[in-house]
Design a protein around this motif. Structure first.
Motif, mmCIF file in Angstrom:
data_model
loop_
_atom_site.group_PDB
_atom_site.id
_atom_site.type_symbol
_atom_site.label_atom_id
_atom_site.label_comp_id
_atom_site.label_asym_id
_atom_site.label_seq_id
_atom_site.Cartn_x
_atom_site.Cartn_y
_atom_site.Cartn_z
ATOM 1 N N THR A 103 88.926 33.744 -46.355
ATOM 2 C CA THR A 103 88.645 32.412 -46.898
ATOM 3 C C THR A 103 87.242 32.045 -46.470
ATOM 4 O OG1 THR A 103 90.962 31.739 -46.731
ATOM 5 C CG2 THR A 103 89.312 30.000 -46.873
ATOM 6 N N PHE A 104 86.409 31.661 -47.440
ATOM 7 C CA PHE A 104 85.006 31.357 -47.171
ATOM 8 C C PHE A 104 84.776 29.855 -47.086
ATOM 9 C CE2 PHE A 104 82.577 35.277 -47.446
ATOM 10 C CZ PHE A 104 83.512 36.147 -47.974
ATOM 11 N N GLY A 105 83.862 29.454 -46.163
ATOM 12 C CA GLY A 105 83.344 28.105 -46.184
ATOM 13 C C GLY A 105 82.311 27.961 -47.296
ATOM 14 N N LYS A 106 81.825 26.719 -47.501
ATOM 15 C CA LYS A 106 80.858 26.474 -48.569
ATOM 16 C C LYS A 106 79.443 26.863 -48.175
ATOM 17 C CE LYS A 106 83.443 22.745 -50.769
ATOM 18 N NZ LYS A 106 83.405 21.333 -51.235
ATOM 19 N N GLY A 107 79.213 27.069 -46.879
ATOM 20 C CA GLY A 107 77.919 27.553 -46.454
ATOM 21 C C GLY A 107 76.968 26.489 -45.944
ATOM 22 N N THR A 108 76.006 26.940 -45.136
ATOM 23 C CA THR A 108 74.880 26.118 -44.686
ATOM 24 C C THR A 108 73.616 26.749 -45.227
ATOM 25 O OG1 THR A 108 75.935 25.350 -42.647
ATOM 26 C CG2 THR A 108 73.528 25.378 -42.699
ATOM 27 N N LEU A 109 72.860 25.979 -46.012
ATOM 28 C CA LEU A 109 71.599 26.467 -46.575
ATOM 29 C C LEU A 109 70.475 26.131 -45.618
ATOM 30 C CD1 LEU A 109 70.247 27.894 -48.921
ATOM 31 C CD2 LEU A 109 69.917 25.653 -50.006
ATOM 32 N N LEU A 110 69.927 27.175 -44.987
ATOM 33 C CA LEU A 110 68.874 27.018 -43.989
ATOM 34 C C LEU A 110 67.522 27.365 -44.579
ATOM 35 C CD1 LEU A 110 67.839 26.674 -41.047
ATOM 36 C CD2 LEU A 110 68.340 29.117 -40.717
ATOM 37 N N THR A 111 66.564 26.477 -44.377
ATOM 38 C CA THR A 111 65.172 26.737 -44.758
ATOM 39 C C THR A 111 64.324 26.625 -43.514
ATOM 40 O OG1 THR A 111 65.543 25.792 -46.954
ATOM 41 C CG2 THR A 111 63.259 26.065 -46.231
ATOM 42 N N VAL A 112 63.591 27.680 -43.210
ATOM 43 C CA VAL A 112 62.672 27.668 -42.071
ATOM 44 C C VAL A 112 61.255 27.680 -42.619
ATOM 45 C CG1 VAL A 112 61.962 28.792 -39.951
ATOM 46 C CG2 VAL A 112 64.350 28.940 -40.692
ATOM 47 N N ASN A 113 60.550 26.603 -42.359
ATOM 48 C CA ASN A 113 59.194 26.437 -42.890
ATOM 49 C C ASN A 113 58.160 27.001 -41.924
ATOM 50 O OD1 ASN A 113 60.027 24.734 -45.248
ATOM 51 N ND2 ASN A 113 60.722 23.391 -43.605
ATOM 52 N N PRO A 114 57.167 27.734 -42.465
ATOM 53 C CA PRO A 114 56.145 28.313 -41.577
ATOM 54 C C PRO A 114 55.235 27.252 -40.969
ATOM 55 C CG PRO A 114 55.847 29.037 -43.863
ATOM 56 C CD PRO A 114 57.022 28.120 -43.849
#
Lengths: 114, 112
Positions: A103-114
């Motif tokens: 069973t999967f969660g909906k996720g965390t969308l991570l953005t790492v900015n330079p």
């Protein structure tokens, strides 16, 4: 009913910062996995945790399975732009002795900015 | 090693058309799965198979069919495509143990 709740849903940080994302449930899982998905690709397995309280490290990533096997966290130290992606947790619940259905969660969308 | 291969990568269908999404794996995995992924909704299980000749429904099977005639192949059939089937479809395989899934790179389907 969403068995696995991930938080936060979105996270945007600067390179070098630390972060933690969470995966919570009211259900007990026999094992829990973390995947990272990059745009246009399928999820790729990062780690599997199976024992309550277990901690696993993968370079700058630290994964922990809760003592009661209901939750997990992913901590990233000194995040880099290459860490950008969708982080998914997935839990296996024993069914007839086999842990074959996740069973999967909906996720965390991570953005790492330079 | 190829792993899990999905074809096509992209497809546009008209409402009412049918198509088959292909999935093949070369790891001799017994377990195979079809998921759909919609923005903000995570991965939803459509169908799965625990071995050749055996298939079972997941969370969202309506409008889809599968077959598993060999260990390697697990095609997903869409009959009478509807706009609600616009999504990204992922095929995956596993050993059935705690080793995790291997996913294909997905098929992006648009129904217009």
């Amino acid at each position: 009913t969403q068995l696995l709740e991930q938080s936060p849903q979105f996270l945007s940080i600067q390179e070098g910062e630390n972060l933690t994302v969470y995966c919570n449930s009211s259900s007990v899982f026999s094992s829990l996995q973390w995947y990272r998905q990059e745009p246009g690709e399928g999820p790729v397995l990062l780690v599997t945790v199976v024992t309550g309280g277990e901690v696993k490290k993968l370079k700058r990533l630290t994964f922990q399975f809760g003592d009661a096997r209901k939750d997990s966290s992913l901590h990233i130290t000194a995040a880099q732009p290459g860490d950008t992606g969708l982080y998914l947790c997935a839990g296996a619940r024993e069914s007839g002795g086999s842990n074959y259905k996740l069973t999967f969660g909906k996720g965390t969308l991570l953005t790492v900015n330079p | 090693n190829a792993g899990v291969t999905q074809t096509p990568k992209f497809r546009i269908l008209k409402i009412g058309q049918s198509m088959t999404l292909q999935c093949t794996q070369d790891m001799n995995h017994n377990y195979m799965y079809w998921y759909r992924q919609d923005p903000g909704m995570g991965l939803k299980l459509i169908y799965y198979s625990v071995g050749a000749g055996i298939t079972d429904k997941g969370e969202v099977p309506n409008g889809y069919n599968v077959s598993r005639s060999t260990t390697e192949d697990f095609p997903l059939r869409l009959e009478l495509a509807a706009p609600s089937q616009t999504s990204v479809y992922f095929c995956a395989s596993s050993t059935g143990g705690k080793g995790g899934y291997t996913f294909g790179s997905g098929t992006r389907l648009t129904v217009v």
